[in-house]
Design a protein around this motif. Sequence first.
Motif, mmCIF file in Angstrom:
data_model
loop_
_atom_site.group_PDB
_atom_site.id
_atom_site.type_symbol
_atom_site.label_atom_id
_atom_site.label_comp_id
_atom_site.label_asym_id
_atom_site.label_seq_id
_atom_site.Cartn_x
_atom_site.Cartn_y
_atom_site.Cartn_z
ATOM 1 N N ASP A 1 -16.861 5.967 -4.009
ATOM 2 C CA ASP A 1 -18.189 5.368 -3.862
ATOM 3 C C ASP A 1 -18.557 4.519 -5.077
ATOM 4 O O ASP A 1 -19.725 4.297 -5.363
ATOM 5 N N GLN A 2 -17.530 4.040 -5.777
ATOM 6 C CA GLN A 2 -17.741 3.148 -6.922
ATOM 7 C C GLN A 2 -16.698 2.037 -6.898
ATOM 8 O O GLN A 2 -15.646 2.166 -6.283
ATOM 9 N N VAL A 3 -16.992 0.939 -7.576
ATOM 10 C CA VAL A 3 -16.069 -0.197 -7.666
ATOM 11 C C VAL A 3 -14.824 0.235 -8.428
ATOM 12 O O VAL A 3 -14.914 0.954 -9.427
ATOM 13 N N GLN A 4 -13.663 -0.206 -7.967
ATOM 14 C CA GLN A 4 -12.387 0.071 -8.637
ATOM 15 C C GLN A 4 -11.757 -1.267 -9.019
ATOM 16 O O GLN A 4 -11.593 -2.145 -8.175
ATOM 17 N N ASP B 1 0.197 4.174 -11.064
ATOM 18 C CA ASP B 1 -0.932 3.686 -11.850
ATOM 19 C C ASP B 1 -2.177 3.380 -11.033
ATOM 20 O O ASP B 1 -3.089 2.731 -11.534
ATOM 21 N N LEU B 2 -2.231 3.822 -9.798
ATOM 22 C CA LEU B 2 -3.439 3.594 -9.001
ATOM 23 C C LEU B 2 -4.572 4.473 -9.506
ATOM 24 O O LEU B 2 -4.350 5.618 -9.905
ATOM 25 N N PRO B 3 -5.795 3.952 -9.476
ATOM 26 C CA PRO B 3 -6.932 4.803 -9.843
ATOM 27 C C PRO B 3 -7.101 5.937 -8.831
ATOM 28 O O PRO B 3 -6.626 5.848 -7.690
ATOM 29 N N ALA B 4 -7.806 6.955 -9.237
ATOM 30 C CA ALA B 4 -8.125 8.053 -8.312
ATOM 31 C C ALA B 4 -8.868 7.487 -7.110
ATOM 32 O O ALA B 4 -9.663 6.546 -7.237
ATOM 33 N N ASN B 5 -8.585 8.024 -5.939
ATOM 34 C CA ASN B 5 -9.238 7.651 -4.685
ATOM 35 C C ASN B 5 -8.835 6.280 -4.143
ATOM 36 O O ASN B 5 -9.490 5.756 -3.254
ATOM 37 N N VAL B 6 -7.759 5.702 -4.679
ATOM 38 C CA VAL B 6 -7.211 4.470 -4.106
ATOM 39 C C VAL B 6 -5.884 4.822 -3.457
ATOM 40 O O VAL B 6 -5.069 5.532 -4.042
ATOM 41 N N GLU B 7 -5.688 4.358 -2.226
ATOM 42 C CA GLU B 7 -4.439 4.642 -1.523
ATOM 43 C C GLU B 7 -3.851 3.349 -0.965
ATOM 44 O O GLU B 7 -4.563 2.378 -0.719
ATOM 45 N N VAL B 8 -2.539 3.357 -0.774
ATOM 46 C CA VAL B 8 -1.818 2.205 -0.254
ATOM 47 C C VAL B 8 -1.002 2.654 0.950
ATOM 48 O O VAL B 8 -0.291 3.656 0.886
ATOM 49 N N THR B 9 -1.119 1.913 2.030
ATOM 50 C CA THR B 9 -0.295 2.123 3.214
ATOM 51 C C THR B 9 0.511 0.853 3.430
ATOM 52 O O THR B 9 -0.035 -0.247 3.349
ATOM 53 N N THR B 10 1.811 1.001 3.689
ATOM 54 C CA THR B 10 2.703 -0.149 3.833
ATOM 55 C C THR B 10 3.286 -0.193 5.228
ATOM 56 O O THR B 10 3.713 0.833 5.761
ATOM 57 N N ARG B 11 3.311 -1.386 5.791
ATOM 58 C CA ARG B 11 3.971 -1.637 7.075
ATOM 59 C C ARG B 11 4.932 -2.807 6.885
ATOM 60 O O ARG B 11 4.593 -3.781 6.218
ATOM 61 N N THR B 12 6.127 -2.691 7.464
ATOM 62 C CA THR B 12 7.109 -3.763 7.354
ATOM 63 C C THR B 12 7.654 -4.101 8.740
ATOM 64 O O THR B 12 7.737 -3.238 9.621
ATOM 65 N N GLY B 13 8.043 -5.355 8.913
ATOM 66 C CA GLY B 13 8.655 -5.804 10.161
ATOM 67 C C GLY B 13 8.594 -7.306 10.277
ATOM 68 O O GLY B 13 7.749 -7.964 9.645
#
Length: 87
Positions: free
Chosen positions: A61-64, A36-48
């Motif tokens: 180039d617009q508010v999300q 369900d993320l909007p276009a051009n939004v990405e998530v990177t996850t780090r665990t430890g």
Amino acid sequence: FGKGYAYYIGTVAERKFYERLAEKILSECKVPYYADLPANVEVTTRTGNGKTIRFVFNNADQVQTFSFEGQELILQPFEMKIIETGL
């Protein structure tokens, strides 16, 4: 070496096909998939060390404005927010 997988797609399909394929592959690899993320939004996850840190990027180039893991997020153009859990 030799223990991975390769996928060959010999056709042009609709976007939904690729979304389902990505979801399936990521699920098999136990990588979170955020449909369900909007276009051009990405998530990177780090665990430890008992923590999970998610970097949420707005590459547009617009508010999300969207909901992510129970939080309402507002990201300015090209903004990144860091979400830490398990502290």
